[in-house]
Design a protein around this motif. Structure first.
Motif, PDB file in Angstrom:
ATOM      1  N   ILE A 173       0.838  -1.200   0.000  1.00  0.00           N
ATOM      2  CA  ILE A 173       0.000   0.000   0.000  1.00  0.00           C
ATOM      3  C   ILE A 173       0.870   1.247   0.000  1.00  0.00           C
ATOM      4  O   ILE A 173       0.603   2.218  -0.706  1.00  0.00           O
ATOM      5  CB  ILE A 173      -0.964  -0.019   1.208  1.00  0.00           C
ATOM      6  N   ARG A 174       1.956   1.224   0.784  1.00  0.00           N
ATOM      7  CA  ARG A 174       2.853   2.370   0.848  1.00  0.00           C
ATOM      8  C   ARG A 174       3.510   2.617  -0.517  1.00  0.00           C
ATOM      9  O   ARG A 174       3.565   3.752  -1.000  1.00  0.00           O
ATOM     10  CB  ARG A 174       3.928   2.137   1.899  1.00  0.00           C
ATOM     11  N   SER A 202       0.919   3.957  -2.958  1.00  0.00           N
ATOM     12  CA  SER A 202       0.585   5.351  -2.651  1.00  0.00           C
ATOM     13  C   SER A 202       1.662   6.287  -3.176  1.00  0.00           C
ATOM     14  O   SER A 202       1.365   7.354  -3.730  1.00  0.00           O
ATOM     15  CB  SER A 202       0.417   5.536  -1.146  1.00  0.00           C
ATOM     16  N   ASN A 259       1.348   6.427  -6.921  1.00  0.00           N
ATOM     17  CA  ASN A 259       0.176   7.216  -7.259  1.00  0.00           C
ATOM     18  C   ASN A 259       0.491   8.710  -7.182  1.00  0.00           C
ATOM     19  O   ASN A 259       0.110   9.483  -8.066  1.00  0.00           O
ATOM     20  CB  ASN A 259      -0.977   6.860  -6.319  1.00  0.00           C
TER      21      ASN A 259
END
Length: 109
Positions: A62-63, A66, A69
């Protein structure tokens, strides 16, 4: 009741029982496959019975996503600014005038 209806109902009972057994066996197999493959089980209203918590690998993923992104959003903003500049140049009246003058000069030999 008429004897014909009773006979029909007696013949229908095994079919209903068979459908019930097939349904229960299907539910058991589905639950087994979900447990085997690590999917959380659902309760009566769709809530997870044993929800999987985020593990270290999931948090790291997820990190990283992110960060990627944010990088892609910054790049997209830069591209939008460049496109706005190109649109402004192309639609500028002086650019249009220069194009018309070059068109009147004729093809280059």
């Amino acid at each position: 009741m008429e004897p014909g209806k009773v006979a029909f109902l007696i013949e229908l009972v095994p079919v209903i029982a068979l459908l019930g057994v097939i349904g229960v066996v299907g539910w058991v197999i589905t639950t087994w496959l979900r447990v085997k493959n690590g999917y959380p089980l659902d309760g009566a209203w769709g809530q997870a019975v044993y929800p999987k918590g985020p593990d270290e690998e999931m948090i790291e993923r997820i990190r990283l996503l992110s960060g990627e992104n944010a990088q892609l959003r910054a790049e997209l903003g830069s591209i939008k600014d460049r496109l706005a500049t190109v649109e402004r140049i192309v639609t500028d009246a002086s650019y249009r005038l220069d194009r018309e003058i070059e068109g009147l000069r004729g093809p280059a030999n």
